[in-house]
Design a protein around this motif. Structure first.
Motif, PDB file in Angstrom:
ATOM      1  N   ILE A  31       0.711  -1.326  -0.037  1.00 40.35           N
ATOM      2  CA  ILE A  31       0.071   0.034   0.001  1.00 40.35           C
ATOM      3  C   ILE A  31       0.887   1.201  -0.059  1.00 40.35           C
ATOM      4  N   SER A  32       0.312   2.295  -0.510  1.00 35.75           N
ATOM      5  CA  SER A  32       1.110   3.576  -0.694  1.00 35.75           C
ATOM      6  C   SER A  32       0.944   4.370   0.834  1.00 35.75           C
ATOM      7  N   GLY A  33       1.555   5.240   1.026  1.00 30.91           N
ATOM      8  CA  GLY A  33       1.659   6.049   2.203  1.00 30.91           C
ATOM      9  C   GLY A  33       2.649   5.873   3.224  1.00 30.91           C
ATOM     10  N   ASP A  34       3.723   5.579   2.715  1.00 31.73           N
ATOM     11  CA  ASP A  34       5.046   5.510   3.670  1.00 31.73           C
ATOM     12  C   ASP A  34       4.844   4.812   4.852  1.00 31.73           C
ATOM     13  N   THR A  35       4.549   3.592   4.594  1.00 25.78           N
ATOM     14  CA  THR A  35       3.815   2.656   5.788  1.00 25.78           C
ATOM     15  C   THR A  35       4.986   1.840   6.425  1.00 25.78           C
ATOM     16  N   THR A  36       4.984   1.846   7.703  1.00 22.91           N
ATOM     17  CA  THR A  36       5.887   1.049   8.480  1.00 22.91           C
ATOM     18  C   THR A  36       5.187   0.147   9.462  1.00 22.91           C
ATOM     19  N   VAL A  37       5.787  -0.937   9.763  1.00 23.49           N
ATOM     20  CA  VAL A  37       5.009  -2.121  10.757  1.00 23.49           C
ATOM     21  C   VAL A  37       6.177  -2.247  11.823  1.00 23.49           C
ATOM     22  N   GLU A  38       5.662  -2.272  13.155  1.00 20.99           N
ATOM     23  CA  GLU A  38       6.120  -2.852  14.048  1.00 20.99           C
ATOM     24  C   GLU A  38       5.485  -3.804  15.011  1.00 20.99           C
ATOM     25  N   PHE A  39       6.092  -4.817  15.063  1.00 19.90           N
ATOM     26  CA  PHE A  39       5.336  -6.456  15.712  1.00 19.90           C
ATOM     27  C   PHE A  39       5.225  -6.027  17.174  1.00 19.90           C
ATOM     28  N   LEU A  40       4.208  -6.250  17.760  1.00 20.22           N
ATOM     29  CA  LEU A  40       3.906  -6.109  19.258  1.00 20.22           C
ATOM     30  C   LEU A  40       3.932  -7.573  19.882  1.00 20.22           C
ATOM     31  N   SER A  41       4.077  -8.709  18.801  1.00 17.28           N
ATOM     32  CA  SER A  41       3.964 -10.131  19.457  1.00 17.28           C
ATOM     33  C   SER A  41       5.075 -10.858  18.861  1.00 17.28           C
ATOM     34  N   GLN A  53       1.070  -0.183  12.894  1.00 13.98           N
ATOM     35  CA  GLN A  53       0.956   0.131  11.601  1.00 13.98           C
ATOM     36  C   GLN A  53       0.929   1.815  11.641  1.00 13.98           C
ATOM     37  N   SER A  54       2.239   2.510  10.956  1.00 15.46           N
ATOM     38  CA  SER A  54       2.280   3.765  11.087  1.00 15.46           C
ATOM     39  C   SER A  54       2.344   4.111   9.493  1.00 15.46           C
ATOM     40  N   ARG A  55       1.578   5.161   9.121  1.00 15.56           N
ATOM     41  CA  ARG A  55       1.400   5.532   7.883  1.00 15.56           C
ATOM     42  C   ARG A  55       1.207   7.018   7.570  1.00 15.56           C
ATOM     43  N   VAL A  56       1.813   7.656   6.480  1.00 15.01           N
ATOM     44  CA  VAL A  56       1.736   9.113   6.478  1.00 15.01           C
ATOM     45  C   VAL A  56       0.799   8.930   5.110  1.00 15.01           C
ATOM     46  N   LEU A  57      -0.351   9.677   5.262  1.00 17.05           N
ATOM     47  CA  LEU A  57      -1.255  10.200   4.328  1.00 17.05           C
ATOM     48  C   LEU A  57      -1.749  11.413   4.306  1.00 17.05           C
ATOM     49  N   LYS A  60      -0.188  13.543   6.957  1.00 20.61           N
ATOM     50  CA  LYS A  60      -0.447  13.253   8.425  1.00 20.61           C
ATOM     51  C   LYS A  60      -0.091  12.154   8.581  1.00 20.61           C
ATOM     52  N   LYS A  61       0.830  11.816   9.903  1.00 19.82           N
ATOM     53  CA  LYS A  61       1.032  10.372  10.216  1.00 19.82           C
ATOM     54  C   LYS A  61      -0.081   9.675  11.353  1.00 19.82           C
ATOM     55  N   THR A  62      -0.668   8.685  10.755  1.00 16.27           N
ATOM     56  CA  THR A  62      -1.402   7.852  11.621  1.00 16.27           C
ATOM     57  C   THR A  62      -0.808   6.535  12.355  1.00 16.27           C
ATOM     58  N   THR A  63      -1.081   6.251  13.304  1.00 15.94           N
ATOM     59  CA  THR A  63      -0.525   4.970  13.980  1.00 15.94           C
ATOM     60  C   THR A  63      -1.898   4.348  14.483  1.00 15.94           C
ATOM     61  N   MET A  64      -2.025   2.914  14.158  1.00 23.04           N
ATOM     62  CA  MET A  64      -2.901   2.071  14.697  1.00 23.04           C
ATOM     63  C   MET A  64      -2.156   0.873  15.215  1.00 23.04           C
ATOM     64  N   GLU A  65      -2.907  -0.045  16.094  1.00 27.47           N
ATOM     65  CA  GLU A  65      -2.547  -1.285  16.597  1.00 27.47           C
ATOM     66  C   GLU A  65      -3.584  -2.280  16.013  1.00 27.47           C
ATOM     67  N   PHE A  66      -3.178  -3.467  15.456  1.00 22.30           N
ATOM     68  CA  PHE A  66      -3.841  -4.560  14.825  1.00 22.30           C
ATOM     69  C   PHE A  66      -3.674  -5.703  15.514  1.00 22.30           C
ATOM     70  N   GLU A  67      -4.783  -6.595  15.348  1.00 20.82           N
ATOM     71  CA  GLU A  67      -4.360  -8.037  15.887  1.00 20.82           C
ATOM     72  C   GLU A  67      -5.291  -8.919  14.857  1.00 20.82           C
TER      73      GLU A  67
END
Length: 148
Positions: A31-41, A53-57, A60-67
């Motif tokens: 995906i576009s938007g300068d995306t980085t992933v940091e694993f929490l598990s 997942q941190s992403r610039v769109l 604006k930088k947004t960071t969200m946690e997923f499972e």
């Protein structure tokens, strides 16, 4: 509860599409938007995988946690996250169709707070669906380029 469904037909085998969706690192590359992933598990694939997942769109930088809560090899992946009091439940379904794969995302937003409950029916079709469509277009291009 508010929901959307977005579908894309992708010229790639189910395994390529599934691996791109199921692997947070590959999805971030797709995906576009300068995306980085940091694993929490400790695990980086499959049920129980947690990641940020941190992403610039739009600058604006947004960071969200997923499972990842469900993963069936070459069939589907379910990912949840909670943001601002709203639970986002997304199911990625991959269906084989000859040399193509059909990718379907069903996304539900469930909010406990009044303001998001009122805004989500407006925001989902106008803004969120368009963002999901853009991500799936990017993912489609990424998967199809792997073949050539």
């Amino acid at each position: 509860m508010t929901s959307i469904t977005v579908t894309r037909k992708i010229l790639a085998p189910v395994s390529v599409v599934f691996n791109t969706v199921a692997d947070p690192s590959q999805f971030a590359q797709a995906i576009s938007g300068d995306t980085t992933v940091e694993f929490l598990s400790e695990n980086k694939l499959g049920v129980g995988t947690r990641f940020r997942q941190s992403r610039v769109l739009n600058d604006k930088k947004t960071t969200m946690e997923f499972e990842v809560t469900e993963s069936v090899q070459n069939e589907q992946v379910r990912i949840i996250n909670e943001a601002h009091g709203t639970l986002w439940d997304s199911i990625f379904i991959i269906v084989p169709s000859g040399q193509f794969s059909t990718l379907i995302i069903q996304m539900e937003a469930i909010s406990k707070k009044l303001f998001p409950k009122l805004l989500l029916p407006i925001m989902m079709p106008l803004f969120i669906k368009k963002a999901v469509e853009k991500d799936l277009d990017d993912l489609k291009s990424f998967c199809e380029q792997k073949l050539f």
